[in-house]
Design an enzyme around this catalytic site. Structure first.
Site, mmCIF file in Angstrom:
data_model
loop_
_atom_site.group_PDB
_atom_site.id
_atom_site.type_symbol
_atom_site.label_atom_id
_atom_site.label_comp_id
_atom_site.label_asym_id
_atom_site.label_seq_id
_atom_site.Cartn_x
_atom_site.Cartn_y
_atom_site.Cartn_z
ATOM 1 N N ASP A 19 -4.226 3.064 8.628
ATOM 2 C CA ASP A 19 -3.545 2.868 7.508
ATOM 3 C C ASP A 19 -1.783 1.629 7.817
ATOM 4 O O ASP A 19 -1.220 1.748 8.562
ATOM 5 C CB ASP A 19 -2.406 4.468 6.885
ATOM 6 C CG ASP A 19 -1.849 3.469 5.512
ATOM 7 O OD1 ASP A 19 -1.646 2.511 5.319
ATOM 8 O OD2 ASP A 19 -0.658 4.145 5.375
ATOM 9 N N LYS A 69 2.356 -7.682 5.842
ATOM 10 C CA LYS A 69 0.895 -7.158 4.843
ATOM 11 C C LYS A 69 0.585 -7.836 3.682
ATOM 12 O O LYS A 69 -0.361 -8.569 2.912
ATOM 13 C CB LYS A 69 1.140 -5.477 4.099
ATOM 14 C CG LYS A 69 -0.356 -4.664 4.048
ATOM 15 C CD LYS A 69 -0.128 -3.982 3.610
ATOM 16 C CE LYS A 69 -1.535 -3.426 2.799
ATOM 17 N NZ LYS A 69 -1.652 -1.808 2.664
ATOM 18 N N GLU A 89 -7.339 2.596 0.515
ATOM 19 C CA GLU A 89 -6.073 3.187 0.563
ATOM 20 C C GLU A 89 -6.567 4.444 -0.446
ATOM 21 O O GLU A 89 -6.689 5.273 -0.003
ATOM 22 C CB GLU A 89 -5.220 2.090 0.096
ATOM 23 C CG GLU A 89 -4.640 1.451 1.463
ATOM 24 C CD GLU A 89 -3.313 0.724 1.556
ATOM 25 O OE1 GLU A 89 -2.999 0.764 0.522
ATOM 26 O OE2 GLU A 89 -3.529 0.038 1.958
ATOM 27 N N ASP A 115 -0.161 5.160 -6.098
ATOM 28 C CA ASP A 115 0.167 5.423 -4.575
ATOM 29 C C ASP A 115 1.860 4.198 -4.620
ATOM 30 O O ASP A 115 1.686 3.206 -5.449
ATOM 31 C CB ASP A 115 -0.729 4.322 -4.097
ATOM 32 C CG ASP A 115 0.551 3.696 -2.312
ATOM 33 O OD1 ASP A 115 1.350 4.065 -2.493
ATOM 34 O OD2 ASP A 115 -1.181 3.223 -1.636
#
Ligand code: ADP
Ligand code: MG
Length: 623
Positions: free
Chosen positions: A27, A90, A190, A214
């Protein structure tokens, strides 16, 4: 092979079999990253801790000092040396400066504003880094952590990305893996990974609708998935790329400032106090997920808060996430009642108010048994295990690591099979001859990402012979590539009008190391701009050569219809154009300018001659 290790402190013996062919799940998060694998004896997914055995999360932070450090140790430099300490890479993956221009205030390090079209670069000291290289640092740290824990080399991984990541963001993630020395077998969404961690979609024959909520450190994503026969489809995504735990921390800081009659502006200028307050706020927030009160102080500043005040504080943030959930449902043409499973992901879903609100919104209990900040990595490990062939119900699909293509005029690379195509794969493209009566055609096969073949890797070449005599541009030569499941590539050339054919077989991966492959990818990124202009120049040259050839042919065939000046003047323009082609300092614009001049000059009499030809044809005469 069995191995035995002795825990010196406790005196206990651990025996473990050396697991075969481990593929890890990663992850690669905005705030935290993790690496997980499937423990062979139990079949359970486990996130791997650091050497001290304490923390599974690796903060996604890189510090460039005397050494490059990643994770918890790098975190402390965020305040001391912000210009050398990189976080949230990211957010920059696969982005150009244009894409992030409005958000640059968020980053404390230097993002280069050069050509706003090309991918962003970050400047640290005198060095420049792409987000891909920076992410590779995090991945390398995770790889190393896994190798230490598993006592074996780890070279293969599955990496997760948000469901909304586009192709270039996914490609950037793959490239980062490659640079870190990892073969990225699959990029997984994800929310899909989170569902897999709960076993949703494994062996599920019937169709199921899942909502994955999330809430991480800096981002919020809601995804609506549909699983059918083990295949996941993303029906809708929504969210906010600047909403997460960081905002919760800031809300607590603001609350304390007000409570202590402190002006926010004043504190903002005191970086160190500001940072201490934020860290204290995070501690308070985490404490309040379990306890009803938190109380502490920084010097004279009272840092206490109870859960009721906390919940009141974050209510608006939670409401914003629920609005996104509603939007995602609307986009998927569903209602909350249609959703059959709700999965909570991200550290911030540990907040009781968040859990309560999401469950109330969907009208059902959510999956939250697994650690929400590990669940994506655990699911990635499940996916990795499937790819390792340990779960025979699933098919293993492989991809091409580098693009394959042939050399075209001007030494340019023409890609026929782009990299990351799923194997087996087949693709073809048509070409033609350059000169009248051309009987042979050379087909040179290359592998790589650069625009000029000289920078790529040659795999082989062959000649298609015996093309029947035809004027230039008439033959149809089809070049096809077929790659089988083992990566063996067959390249075939066939002239479609006559059927003449020739083929070769090449093995693209033969003799190519991972490191070389990594370098090829890195070069293609580094030289992207240079390559683009080299290609543009080559294309201009090829265009000019073709125009020179057709104009010369036209002049010699139509001598009688042209005046003397027309002929000499055209020849003069051709000569100037030819001269620019051999001149080293010419650029594409100059060449285009001369092509245009030649075209301008010849257009009127070309049209005149065409009219004569057409008029003749109308009378039924042969032209
Ligand atoms: P990301 O996916 O963005 O990398 P994570 O899923 O690791 O992030 O979530 C990190 C966020 O979770 C941080 O803001 C952190 O403060 C928050 N968090 C971690 N544990 C708790 C907790 N017990 N209660 C509330 N928030 C928490
Ligand atoms: Mg996350």
């Amino acid at each position: 092979m069995a191995k035995i290790s002795i825990n010196v402190k406790e005196g206990t013996l651990n025996t473990f079999k050396k697991p075969k062919n481990i593929i890890v799940g990663i992850d690669l998060g905005t705030t935290n990253s993790l690496v997980a694998y499937i423990e062979e004896s139990t079949g359970e997914a486990v996130a791997i801790t650091d050497a001290t055995g304490s923390s599974k999360l690796v903060p996604s932070i890189i510090h460039f000092g005397k050494q490059t450090i990643v994770g918890n140790k790098a975190k402390s430099y965020l305040l001391e040396q912000p210009e050398n300490t990189i976080y949230s890479v990211k957010r920059l993956m696969g982005k150009s400066y244009n894409d992030i221009e409005a958000k640059t205030a968020y980053f404390n390090y230097k993002i280069i504003d050069d050509n706003s079209e090309s991918l962003v670069k970050i400047k640290v000291g005198k060095q420049f880094f792409t987000p891909i290289e920076l992410s590779a640092h995090i991945l390398r740290a995770l790889k190393q952590r896994a190798e230490e824990a598993l006592q074996q080399p780890v070279t293969k991984a599955v990496i997760t990305v948000p469901a909304y990541f586009n192709d270039s963001q996914r490609q950037a993630t793959r490239d980062a893996g490659k640079l870190a020395g990892l073969e990225v077998l699959r990029i997984v969404n994800e929310p899909t990974a989170a569902s897999l961690a709960y076993g949703l979609g494994i062996g599920a024959a019937s169709e199921k609708l899942i909502a994955v909520y999330d809430l991480g450190g800096g981002t919020f994503d809601i995804s609506i998935l549909q699983i059918e026969n083990g295949v996941f489809e993303v029906l809708a995504t929504n969210g906010d790329t600047f909403l997460g735990g960081d905002d919760v921390d800031q809300a607590i800081v603001d609350y304390w400032l007000e409570k202590n009659n402190l002006a926010a502006e004043e504190v903002k200028n005191d970086q160190s106090l500001n940072q201490s307050l934020r860290l204290k706020a995070e501690t308070a927030k985490i404490a309040l997920s379990d306890a009803p009160n938190f109380s502490d102080a920084i010097g004279q500043i009272d840092c206490s808060i109870d859960r009721a005040s906390f919940e009141q504080l974050i209510q608006p943030l939670v409401q914003r996430t629920l609005k996104s959930c509603q939007q995602a449902l609307t986009d998927a043409e569903l209602t909350a009642a249609d959703i059959e499973e709700v999965v909570l992901v991200g550290g911030s879903t540990r907040i009781p108010l968040v859990q309560k609100s999401v469950e109330a919104f969907f009208g059902r209990k959510a999956h939250k048994q697994l650690d929400p900040d590990q669940v994506v990595a655990l699911g990635a490990a499940v996916q990795a295990d499937i790819l390792a062939g340990n779960n025979k119900d699933f098919l293993l699909l492989d991809v091409t690591p580098l693009s394959l293509g042939i050399e075209t005029m001007g030494g340019l690379m023409d890609v026929i099979i782009p990299r990351n195509s799923t194997l087996p794969v087949k693709a073809a493209r048509q070409y033609t001859t350059q000169v009248d009566g051309q009987a042979n055609m050379k087909i040179a096969v290359y592998q790589g990402e650069r625009d000029l073949v000289k920078d790529n890797r040659k795999l082989g070449e062959f000649h298609l012979k015996g093309i029947p005599a035809m004027p230039a541009n008439l033959p149809k030569v089809q070049i096809s590539f077929i790659i089988d499941a083992d990566g063996i590539t067959r390249v075939k050339a066939q002239e479609l009008r006559s059927g003449v054919a020739q083929s070769i077989e090449v093995t693209p991966q033969y003799g190519l190391t991972e490191a070389e492959m990594g370098k090829m990818l890195l070069d293609s990124i580094q030289f992207a701009e240079q390559d683009r202009s080299a290609r543009a120049l080559q294309e201009a040259i090829v265009e000019a050569e073709q125009i020179v050839a057709t104009t010369e042919k036209f002049i010699s065939q139509n001598q009688t219809h042209l005046s003397k000046t027309e002929i000499t003047q055209t020849q003069a323009l051709i000569n100037t154009l030819k001269a620019t082609l051999t001149n080293q300092s010419s650029d594409k614009d100059l060449i285009h300018q001369h092509i245009e001049q030649l075209n301008e000059y010849t257009r009127p009499f070309a049209e005149r001659i065409m009219d004569v030809a057409i008029a003749k044809a109308m009378k039924g005469k042969k032209v």
